[in-house]
Design an enzyme around this catalytic site. Structure first.
Site, short mmCIF file in Angstrom:
data_model
loop_
_atom_site.label_atom_id
_atom_site.label_comp_id
_atom_site.label_asym_id
_atom_site.label_seq_id
_atom_site.Cartn_x
_atom_site.Cartn_y
_atom_site.Cartn_z
N ASP A 162 -69.05 -44.74 -54.05
CA ASP A 162 -68.09 -45.37 -53.14
C ASP A 162 -68.79 -46.29 -52.14
O ASP A 162 -69.67 -45.85 -51.39
CB ASP A 162 -67.33 -44.25 -52.41
CG ASP A 162 -66.00 -44.71 -51.86
OD1 ASP A 162 -65.82 -45.91 -51.65
OD2 ASP A 162 -65.14 -43.84 -51.62
N ASP B 121 -57.05 -47.73 -51.61
CA ASP B 121 -56.60 -46.38 -51.93
C ASP B 121 -55.11 -46.34 -52.26
O ASP B 121 -54.30 -47.08 -51.69
CB ASP B 121 -56.86 -45.43 -50.76
CG ASP B 121 -58.34 -45.10 -50.61
OD1 ASP B 121 -59.13 -45.56 -51.45
OD2 ASP B 121 -58.69 -44.40 -49.65
#
Length: 650
Positions: free
Chosen positions: A401, A464
């Site tokens: 990430d 997201d």
């Protein structure tokens, strides 16, 4: 990116009079008079007459006394009761978005009765605000949408300033938050059967000389026994568990038949094992990830329970075979620079062994930056060391990430975007273990065009995904056009699923998506050949969610060996049609209704490259509909989808 709402903003919201209404006799309804709870926002909370940061509404140096400060992705739908005449507003990024990173990008849209009435296009930091002036005469509904400009919510501090709705008269009914009409439950066929059946992918790849692990996904009542003819050299099958282990002896392709037997009979399924270099993830990976359910509250016991329930719920029997720990497991490094799990994970190797004992794959999370998104230890300047640690523990999957890498990157040039992923990709490839590499950097630099060249097998293409319709709608449908970059071992990742009990930990709630929205969610992901990672408490899945996740005809589309992702072939207003060619010569077709009302949608053969009479099957209902000439039409519910298979299989 994970951004927590600031407590002071929440307190300010609670102190705001959300039920204020226009004084009697006024013909103007100001948007700041709406109940702010009606605004669905991906991150944080909207504010009346203030910018998201709590300051005044300021755009291009001008202060506005009234309006709504919000952050993308957000949506407000109002019922106009047919008594409004006009909507007007000044919209744009707040001047507070002009920070060091200057990464805010937004797009304002106005929809009236499911038809687009205004659109700013993408606005960036420094762009002048835009003015909306929309005719509402006779309109029933208005939707005010703030999209994230195709990336993330970072820096997207935006304003609907001077936003107001003019009413037909002083006695007109004021706009109210839209309430959707009750809808019947979507029809989803049960997948429960006592007869034996084999599910999951038709092809699986691995590297010779490295540990091999594959659990045959199979269902049926009672005790199951497994068999396989002509397994390649180096592999062995446990006939009681259906787990294949060992090491492939050499490169090559082996076609075989898998077989499962119980008291009611037997079933077979063709299966191909491909042994070679760079043969991982030949179909979209599937499994469970801890983030959407537990967030930073994840621990060893919760992960073990997820592995148990993946098997007990039957999900592993349909091909969900990864258990992935997301953020919040590290605790710095020891004096040799080795990553240390925190107190919540006392023995990572033992946890991996437990997961492997069930025939499941073990996944883990890190960041190329000094810190993860949750402010835990990242892999910066320890990439080779961490890759070796992951391999030693038995890791099969790494989610990597971006997070704090902005703090060390020179900029967001293409070279800088590729750099950290190439470093870790090379480090993983050097290990004597197959590790699927998941790039998580939200689509920066059009990662779908280059993710494979840095060693990636799948890559996030969006910010997201939360359990909110506007968020799902935005990130899901923006994938149109990216399907041409999909191929075996190279998958666009539209983020983890938001069905079942979620919450980002530790307090959970049922998904806020309606049943129809959940059907659309899984349909769209399957059409895109997206990885399917459940982010829910598996111990609390209801029958609807289980049926949603285990429809093998839908999953077969997702895992189709042709690996040609679907794309949009037709659209009108809030309705559209996607198609996807399948290996058996048929076409998967999805009819999507993104609007507030149900709509009749027709799939015309001319739009799909078909002619004459074609057989049509409804995949969610697992039902043949008959033969149709020229096209097929059906009523599709609001925020719903119908998934079809059209054509005669070879």
């Amino acid at each position: 990116m994970r951004i927590t709402a600031i407590a002071s903003l929440a307190a300010l919201l609670l102190s705001t009079d959300l039920s204020a209404a226009s004084a009697a006799g006024e013909t103007t309804f100001w948007l700041d008079q709406v109940d702010l709870k009606a605004i669905k926002q991906r991150r944080g909370v909207p504010l009346a007459n203030l910018a998201v940061g709590g300051g005044k509404l300021i755009m291009d140096g001008k202060t506005y006394e009234r309006g709504i400060g919000t952050r993308s992705i957000s949506e407000l739908v109002l019922d106009l009761h047919g008594e409004a005449t006009r909507f007007s507003a000044v919209v744009g990024l707040d001047d507070s978005a002009n920070d060091r990173k200057r990464e805010g990008t937004v797009r304002f849209e106005v929809w009236v009765d499911d038809k687009q009435a205004a659109d700013t296009g993408i606005l960036k930091v420094g762009d002048a605000p835009k003015t909306f002036d929309v005719n509402l005469t006779g309109a029933r509904t208005i939707t005010l949408l703030l999209d994230d400009g195709g990336d993330t919510s970072n820096g997207d501090l935006a304003n609907w300033a001077n936003a107001r709705i003019e009413l037909a008269s002083a006695t007109s009914r004021r706009p109210t938050p839209y309430v959707a009409r009750p809808a019947p439950m979507p029809k989803i066929a049960s997948t429960t059967s006592s007869k034996p059946a084999i599910h999951g992918p038709l092809v699986y790849g691995a590297t010779p000389g490295r540990p091999f692990l594959y659990r045959i996904p199979a269902t049926g009542a009672g005790t199951l026994r497994f068999a396989a003819d002509s397994l390649p050299a180096g592999l062995r099958l446990d006939p009681a568990t259906g787990i294949i282990t060992g090491q492939l002896a050499k490169e090559g392709t082996t076609d075989l038949q898998l077989k499962v037997t119980n008291a009611e009979g037997s079933a077979t399924r063709p299966f191909r094992i491909v042994a070679g270099q760079h043969k991982l993830a030949l179909t979209p990976p599937m499994g469970w990830n801890s983030w959407n359910v537990w967030g930073t509250a994840v621990d060893d016991a919760k992960v073990r329970a997820a592995a148990d329930w993946l098997v007990r719920s039957g999900l592993a029997s349909y091909g969900y075979n990864h258990i992935v720990i997301d953020d919040a497991w590290t605790s710095g490094r020891d004096d040799k620079g080795e990553l240390k799990p925190n107190e919540k994970f006392p023995d990572m190797k033992a946890l991996a062994d437990y997961i492997h004992s069930k025939g499941l794959k073990f996944g883990i999370y890190s960041s190329p930056g000094p810190k993860t998104c949750g402010d835990f230890q990242g892999s910066y300047q320890h990439e080779a060391q961490d890759a070796a640690t992951f391999a030693r523990w038995g890791v099969d999957f790494l989610k990597y990430d971006w997070c704090s890498y902005d703090d060390v990157a020179q900029d967001r040039s293409l070279a800088e975007l590729k750099k950290p992923y190439r470093i870790m990709g090379n480090a993983l490839a050097a290990q004597n273990r197959d590790i699927v590499f998941n790039l998580c950097q939200y689509g920066y630099g059009d990662v779908w065009k280059w993710g494979g060249e840095v060693g990636g097998h799948m890559w996030r293409t969006t910010g997201d995904l939360l359990d909110m319709w506007a968020n799902l709608d935005s990130v899901g449908f923006r994938q149109a056009g990216r399907e041409r970059y999909v191929s075996p071992g190279r998958w666009n990742d539209t983020d983890m699923l938001v069905v079942g009990p979620v919450g980002w930990g530790p307090d959970l709630h049922p998904t806020r998506l309606t049943p129809d929205e959940q059907v659309l969610h899984i349909t769209l992901w399957a059409m895109q050949a997206a990885p399917l990672f459940i982010g829910a408490d598996l111990s609390k899945l209801d029958p609807f969610t289980i049926a949603l996740l285990t429809n093998d005809e839908v999953l077969d589309v997702n895992l189709d060996v042709l690996a040609k992702a679907g794309g949009r072939v037709w659209s009108k207003d809030r309705t559209e049609i996607w198609s996807r060619p399948l290996a058996d010569g048929t076409i998967a077709v999805a009819l999507f209704n993104r609007g507030l009302d149900s709509h009749r949608i027709e799939a015309r053969w001319s739009d799909l490259g078909l002619k004459g009479t074609q057989p049509v099957r409804n995949l969610w209902e697992r039902r043949d509909l008959g033969n149709f000439d020229g096209g097929y039409a059906i009523e599709v519910p609001s925020h719903g989808a119908v998934m079809l298979k059209i054509g005669q299989a070879k």
